[in-house]
Design a protein around this motif. Structure first.
Motif, PDB file in Angstrom:
ATOM      1  N   ARG A 143     -14.711   2.385 -19.766  1.00 47.68           N
ATOM      2  CA  ARG A 143     -13.925   3.219 -19.143  1.00 47.68           C
ATOM      3  C   ARG A 143     -14.693   4.076 -18.386  1.00 47.68           C
ATOM      4  NH1 ARG A 143      -8.395   4.655 -18.777  1.00 47.68           N
ATOM      5  NH2 ARG A 143      -8.286   5.818 -16.870  1.00 47.68           N
ATOM      6  N   VAL A 144     -14.719   4.148 -16.961  1.00 48.85           N
ATOM      7  CA  VAL A 144     -15.337   5.198 -16.256  1.00 48.85           C
ATOM      8  C   VAL A 144     -14.673   6.511 -16.559  1.00 48.85           C
ATOM      9  CG1 VAL A 144     -16.336   5.646 -13.906  1.00 48.85           C
ATOM     10  CG2 VAL A 144     -16.602   3.548 -14.631  1.00 48.85           C
ATOM     11  N   PRO A 145     -15.518   7.615 -16.716  1.00 50.44           N
ATOM     12  CA  PRO A 145     -14.588   8.861 -16.984  1.00 50.44           C
ATOM     13  C   PRO A 145     -14.113   9.279 -15.665  1.00 50.44           C
ATOM     14  CG  PRO A 145     -16.900   9.117 -17.688  1.00 50.44           C
ATOM     15  CD  PRO A 145     -16.711   7.625 -17.020  1.00 50.44           C
ATOM     16  N   GLY A 146     -12.880   9.875 -15.556  1.00 51.63           N
ATOM     17  CA  GLY A 146     -11.966  10.356 -14.572  1.00 51.63           C
ATOM     18  C   GLY A 146     -11.326   9.271 -13.583  1.00 51.63           C
ATOM     19  N   LEU A 147     -11.170   9.655 -12.394  1.00 51.03           N
ATOM     20  CA  LEU A 147     -10.614   8.772 -11.271  1.00 51.03           C
ATOM     21  C   LEU A 147     -11.936   8.570 -10.436  1.00 51.03           C
ATOM     22  CD1 LEU A 147      -6.959  10.198 -10.983  1.00 51.03           C
ATOM     23  CD2 LEU A 147      -7.632   8.245 -12.502  1.00 51.03           C
ATOM     24  N   ASP A 164      -4.456  16.330 -16.301  1.00 50.92           N
ATOM     25  CA  ASP A 164      -5.762  16.878 -15.504  1.00 50.92           C
ATOM     26  C   ASP A 164      -6.959  16.852 -16.360  1.00 50.92           C
ATOM     27  OD1 ASP A 164      -3.787  19.567 -14.356  1.00 50.92           O
ATOM     28  OD2 ASP A 164      -4.195  17.716 -13.353  1.00 50.92           O
ATOM     29  N   MET A 165      -7.966  15.859 -15.853  1.00 49.59           N
ATOM     30  CA  MET A 165      -8.991  15.854 -16.690  1.00 49.59           C
ATOM     31  C   MET A 165     -10.145  16.808 -16.396  1.00 49.59           C
ATOM     32  SD  MET A 165      -9.977  11.809 -16.732  1.00 49.59           S
ATOM     33  CE  MET A 165      -8.568  10.697 -17.116  1.00 49.59           C
ATOM     34  N   TRP A 186      -8.013   2.203  -3.051  1.00 58.11           N
ATOM     35  CA  TRP A 186      -8.928   2.445  -4.074  1.00 58.11           C
ATOM     36  C   TRP A 186      -9.420   3.890  -3.932  1.00 58.11           C
ATOM     37  CZ3 TRP A 186     -12.720  -1.505  -6.617  1.00 58.11           C
ATOM     38  CH2 TRP A 186     -11.880  -2.846  -6.460  1.00 58.11           C
ATOM     39  N   ASP A 187      -8.420   4.715  -3.860  1.00 61.22           N
ATOM     40  CA  ASP A 187      -8.582   6.046  -3.792  1.00 61.22           C
ATOM     41  C   ASP A 187      -8.376   6.673  -5.259  1.00 61.22           C
ATOM     42  OD1 ASP A 187      -9.386   8.563  -2.290  1.00 61.22           O
ATOM     43  OD2 ASP A 187      -7.035   9.090  -2.559  1.00 61.22           O
ATOM     44  N   ASP A 188      -8.765   7.355  -5.726  1.00 61.88           N
ATOM     45  CA  ASP A 188      -8.364   8.066  -7.161  1.00 61.88           C
ATOM     46  C   ASP A 188      -7.914   7.054  -8.212  1.00 61.88           C
ATOM     47  OD1 ASP A 188      -9.753  10.435  -6.354  1.00 61.88           O
ATOM     48  OD2 ASP A 188      -7.582  11.145  -5.707  1.00 61.88           O
ATOM     49  N   VAL A 189      -8.720   5.962  -8.444  1.00 60.11           N
ATOM     50  CA  VAL A 189      -8.178   5.010  -9.565  1.00 60.11           C
ATOM     51  C   VAL A 189      -8.819   4.921 -10.824  1.00 60.11           C
ATOM     52  CG1 VAL A 189      -7.168   3.599  -7.532  1.00 60.11           C
ATOM     53  CG2 VAL A 189      -9.834   3.180  -8.527  1.00 60.11           C
ATOM     54  N   PRO A 190      -8.420   4.743 -11.820  1.00 57.62           N
ATOM     55  CA  PRO A 190      -9.058   4.855 -13.148  1.00 57.62           C
ATOM     56  C   PRO A 190      -9.665   3.313 -13.058  1.00 57.62           C
ATOM     57  CG  PRO A 190      -6.619   4.145 -13.285  1.00 57.62           C
ATOM     58  CD  PRO A 190      -6.822   4.531 -11.779  1.00 57.62           C
ATOM     59  N   LEU A 191     -11.043   3.144 -13.326  1.00 59.27           N
ATOM     60  CA  LEU A 191     -11.880   1.933 -13.317  1.00 59.27           C
ATOM     61  C   LEU A 191     -12.464   1.495 -14.588  1.00 59.27           C
ATOM     62  CD1 LEU A 191     -13.486  -0.074 -11.595  1.00 59.27           C
ATOM     63  CD2 LEU A 191     -15.263   1.644 -11.208  1.00 59.27           C
ATOM     64  N   GLN A 192     -12.311   0.255 -14.993  1.00 59.52           N
ATOM     65  CA  GLN A 192     -12.785  -0.033 -16.089  1.00 59.52           C
ATOM     66  C   GLN A 192     -13.935  -1.259 -15.540  1.00 59.52           C
ATOM     67  OE1 GLN A 192      -9.584  -0.210 -19.718  1.00 59.52           O
ATOM     68  NE2 GLN A 192     -10.013  -2.047 -18.719  1.00 59.52           N
ATOM     69  N   VAL A 206       0.696  -1.099  -0.115  1.00 61.22           N
ATOM     70  CA  VAL A 206      -0.018   0.148   0.107  1.00 61.22           C
ATOM     71  C   VAL A 206       1.013   1.285  -0.030  1.00 61.22           C
ATOM     72  CG1 VAL A 206      -1.714   1.183   1.173  1.00 61.22           C
ATOM     73  CG2 VAL A 206      -2.077  -1.098   1.153  1.00 61.22           C
ATOM     74  N   ALA A 207       1.808   1.290   0.826  1.00 59.58           N
ATOM     75  CA  ALA A 207       2.703   2.490   0.951  1.00 59.58           C
ATOM     76  C   ALA A 207       3.591   2.682  -0.093  1.00 59.58           C
ATOM     77  CB  ALA A 207       3.293   2.369   2.385  1.00 59.58           C
ATOM     78  N   ASP A 208       4.056   1.756  -0.849  1.00 64.54           N
ATOM     79  CA  ASP A 208       4.968   1.849  -1.991  1.00 64.54           C
ATOM     80  C   ASP A 208       4.418   1.881  -3.479  1.00 64.54           C
ATOM     81  OD1 ASP A 208       6.968   2.406   0.103  1.00 64.54           O
ATOM     82  OD2 ASP A 208       7.325   0.134   0.485  1.00 64.54           O
ATOM     83  N   SER A 209       3.274   1.824  -3.545  1.00 61.17           N
ATOM     84  CA  SER A 209       2.544   1.682  -4.841  1.00 61.17           C
ATOM     85  C   SER A 209       1.608   2.413  -4.938  1.00 61.17           C
ATOM     86  CB  SER A 209       2.458  -0.097  -4.901  1.00 61.17           C
ATOM     87  OG  SER A 209       1.257  -0.348  -4.147  1.00 61.17           O
ATOM     88  N   LYS A 210       1.044   2.289  -6.174  1.00 61.34           N
ATOM     89  CA  LYS A 210      -0.081   3.212  -6.552  1.00 61.34           C
ATOM     90  C   LYS A 210      -0.948   2.092  -7.367  1.00 61.34           C
ATOM     91  CE  LYS A 210      -2.222   7.229  -8.419  1.00 61.34           C
ATOM     92  NZ  LYS A 210      -2.062   8.859  -9.131  1.00 61.34           N
ATOM     93  N   ILE A 211      -2.203   2.154  -7.225  1.00 59.62           N
ATOM     94  CA  ILE A 211      -3.362   1.452  -8.173  1.00 59.62           C
ATOM     95  C   ILE A 211      -3.425   2.394  -9.207  1.00 59.62           C
ATOM     96  CG2 ILE A 211      -5.418   0.449  -8.568  1.00 59.62           C
ATOM     97  CD1 ILE A 211      -5.599  -0.357  -5.716  1.00 59.62           C
ATOM     98  N   ILE A 212      -2.959   1.771 -10.514  1.00 63.98           N
ATOM     99  CA  ILE A 212      -3.012   2.289 -11.652  1.00 63.98           C
ATOM    100  C   ILE A 212      -4.009   1.896 -12.521  1.00 63.98           C
ATOM    101  CG2 ILE A 212      -0.606   3.297 -11.695  1.00 63.98           C
ATOM    102  CD1 ILE A 212      -0.088   0.650 -13.571  1.00 63.98           C
ATOM    103  N   ALA A 213      -4.805   0.876 -12.237  1.00 67.66           N
ATOM    104  CA  ALA A 213      -5.781   0.235 -13.156  1.00 67.66           C
ATOM    105  C   ALA A 213      -6.672  -0.686 -12.228  1.00 67.66           C
ATOM    106  CB  ALA A 213      -5.580  -0.441 -14.332  1.00 67.66           C
ATOM    107  N   VAL A 214      -7.826  -0.642 -12.452  1.00 68.60           N
ATOM    108  CA  VAL A 214      -8.862  -1.550 -11.763  1.00 68.60           C
ATOM    109  C   VAL A 214      -9.825  -2.183 -12.862  1.00 68.60           C
ATOM    110  CG1 VAL A 214     -10.677  -2.001  -9.972  1.00 68.60           C
ATOM    111  CG2 VAL A 214      -8.663  -0.461  -9.396  1.00 68.60           C
TER     112      VAL A 214
END
Length: 578
Positions: free
Chosen positions: A331-335, A308-309, A251-257, A19-27
């Motif tokens: 693809r859901v718009p935004g994060l 920036d969207m 799951w904070d500010d993630v791009p969602l498909q 959690v601390a050292d990564s970022k979720i870039i796609a779900v």
């Protein structure tokens, strides 16, 4: 000559927290699970590096895990295992203090009860040899005073003991809640050989259950819409997740498909080729070395981190990366932010303006009310999944309905409730009776049912279907003839409204063939009910005696039509059910 053995090779160790050292870039969210992509950025040293990633969710499906990355390095192996359980605290300073207070209170209570017992024993041991009668009043007075003080103290200590027990139970329940890391105990070990010191990026892609999405809709219909698209369909998604990744970053500010397909993770064979990167590994399963290269996926995802969207105040439109009758990806718009709480969090996929054909149906013999229906055509590129719908007509909520699975260019029916502006009068039936025959007398009864339709709307309507029914004979001695409308067979040349062609319904097995549509009034045609259905079985038409009229009624206008039939039977036969 002496030779010195080279020192044993010790790989560089890199410790990372999921959690601390990564970022979720796609779900990528499916109907029963989610595929998560976590991106790690870190420095490696020249040679062998052992990367240890802790804090992955317990529910991670190990067969789904794969590793992808970019940089001048090679992945040698990937292993996944469960970390040993961390110490869960069973005490706290507050609990220790409460237990100490309870022990002191319990001891005081025990002494108080012992004192009361001793007092009773002392009083019971007194006799005339030990106590003069003149001293009896004083002893009893002291007994009563001492006993009263001890009783009051016992009551006070008992209440204090109850209070302490309640606080102790509450504190024990509080510290018994598992530590959040107890749900993040999976770990991955990745061997990375680097040609040179520098930064690399690795993505862990894995599937987790307890994450779902379902479709639901708002359907808004404007009855007086001047354009050709009277229906606005708002396509929504209800997203839930309870995967254990509950840290605020997860799951904070993630791009969602949103995926409409149902995947089977872990059953396919992993693929590798020269120049490819990535690996798949289960618990203790090594992965063949694969060359890491610059991946377009990471270029796209990294670019999104810096963009920036721009969002309008209107409904944002989800992009469709694949479409068709089998599956689609939205693809859901935004994060988006989706807490790990198991609650539904709603997102709008798209707002669609669709064409619809309105129709009205009434069975006035049962109920004179008119039901409104919209035949909606999905003229979009979006596959509609089965889901509940809230239906609004002219801004007012009408009902809840269900949208079936609808592919692009398919149509579906949407009930719109009752339309009070269409008023149907089912007049009392008129009946005449006659008798014929000299030796074998036959009784013939003629029935006439008139129906009036009044359109109180300010606009004309088309496609109003009114359904009625004549009796169906269940006895070969009873003959039922439809007189009007004259729905004859093709061979009989069933004609216009003025021709008294009839169709014989005799016995339980005979039925007329499909006849033509008959014009019975201005803007009104009649047919056997079901004749306009594509899957109709012609031989069954009219078997149940059902007839329908398709009406076009002008604004503020009225139209009338009638159903007429004859029933003939021997005079000796009693007819039931007319």
């Amino acid at each position: 000559m002496t030779t010195t053995e080279p020192p044993p090779f010790e790989p560089s160790k890199i410790e990372l927290k999921s959690v601390a050292d990564s970022k979720i870039i796609a779900v990528s969210l499916y109907s029963t699970r989610a595929e998560i992509t976590r991106l790690f950025k870190f420095e490696v040293k020249t040679g062998q590096n052992q990367v240890h990633i802790a804090g992955l969710p317990n529910v991670l499906e190990t067969e789904s895990l794969r590793v992808e990355g970019r940089g001048a390095a090679t992945i040698h192996d990937v292993t996944v295992s469960m970390a040993k359980g961390e110490h869960v605290p069973t005490s706290s300073p507050k609990l220790s203090e409460l237990l100490s207070q309870r022990e002191k209170t319990a001891n005081s209570l025990a002494r108080c009860e012992k004192a009361l017992t001793s007092l009773e024993q002392y009083l019971g041991s007194l006799t005339v040899q030990h106590l003069e009668v003149s001293h009896l009043d004083k002893v009893l007075e002291q007994y009563d005073s001492t006993g009263g003080r001890l009783d009051a103290k016992k009551t006070e200590l008992t209440e204090e003991l109850r209070r302490l027990d309640a606080e102790i139970s509450s504190e024990r329940a509080l510290i018994a809640v598992p530590h959040e890391n107890s749900k993040l105990r999976m770990q991955a070990a990745i061997g990375v050989f680097a040609e040179s010191e520098g930064a690399v990026e690795i993505a862990l892609i894995y599937a987790v259950p307890n994450a779902t999405w379902t479709a639901f809709y708002d359907i808004r219909v404007e009855m007086d819409a001047k354009d050709e698209d009277p229906v606005t369909l708002i396509y929504k998604a209800a997203v839930k997740q309870n995967t254990g990744e509950f840290d605020y970053k997860s799951w904070d500010d993630v791009p969602l498909q949103l995926e409409t397909s149902t995947p089977t993770f872990g059953l396919g064979k992993s693929k590798s080729s020269r120049g490819a990167f990535g690996g798949r590994g289960g618990r203790g399963a090594p992965v063949p070395a694969m060359r890491m290269r610059r991946a377009q996926m990471f270029m796209d995802l990294a670019a999104e981190e810096d963009d920036d969207m721009d969002m309008d105040m209107e409904y944002a439109v989800a992009s469709v990366s694949s479409k068709g009758n089998v599956s689609a990806t939205f693809r859901v718009p935004g994060l988006v932010t989706i807490p790990c709480d198991g609650d539904a969090h709603n997102f709008t996929i798209v707002q669609l303006n669709l064409k619809a054909a309105m129709s009205w149906v009434s069975v006035p013999k049962i109920d004179p009310k008119t039901h409104l229906n919209a035949r909606i055509t999905n003229a979009s590129e979006y596959t509609l999944l089965t889901g509940s719908a809230s239906v609004y007509v002219d801004g007012s909520f009408i009902s809840r309905s269900v949208v079936p699975a609808v592919s692009p260019l398919e149509s579906f029916d949407c009930p719109l409730g009752l339309d009070p502006s269409i008023r149907i009068t089912y007049h009392p039936v008129l009946k005449t009776r006659s008798q014929s025959g000299f030796y074998s007398k036959t009784v013939t009864q003629v029935f006439s049912q008139r129906i009036t339709v009044h359109n109180t709307r300010a606009v004309a309507i088309e496609g109003l279907k009114v359904i009625d029914q004549i009796p169906a004979s269940q006895d070969s001695q009873i003959e039922v003839k439809l007189v009007s409308p004259a729905l004859g067979t093709s061979a009989e040349g069933g004609g216009g409204a003025n021709k008294r062609a009839s169709v014989l319904l005799k016995g339980p097995t005979q039925a007329p063939a499909q006849g033509p549509v008959v014009n019975v009034a201005n803007g009104v045609v009649a047919q056997w009910d079901g004749a306009d259905e594509p899957s109709v079985e012609v031989e069954t038409l009219g078997r149940d005696g059902k007839v329908n009229w398709i009406c076009a009624v002008p604004a503020q206008g009225k139209t009338s039509f009638a159903l007429e039939w004859e029933v003939a039977a021997p005079a000796s036969v009693q007819i039931v059910g007319l």
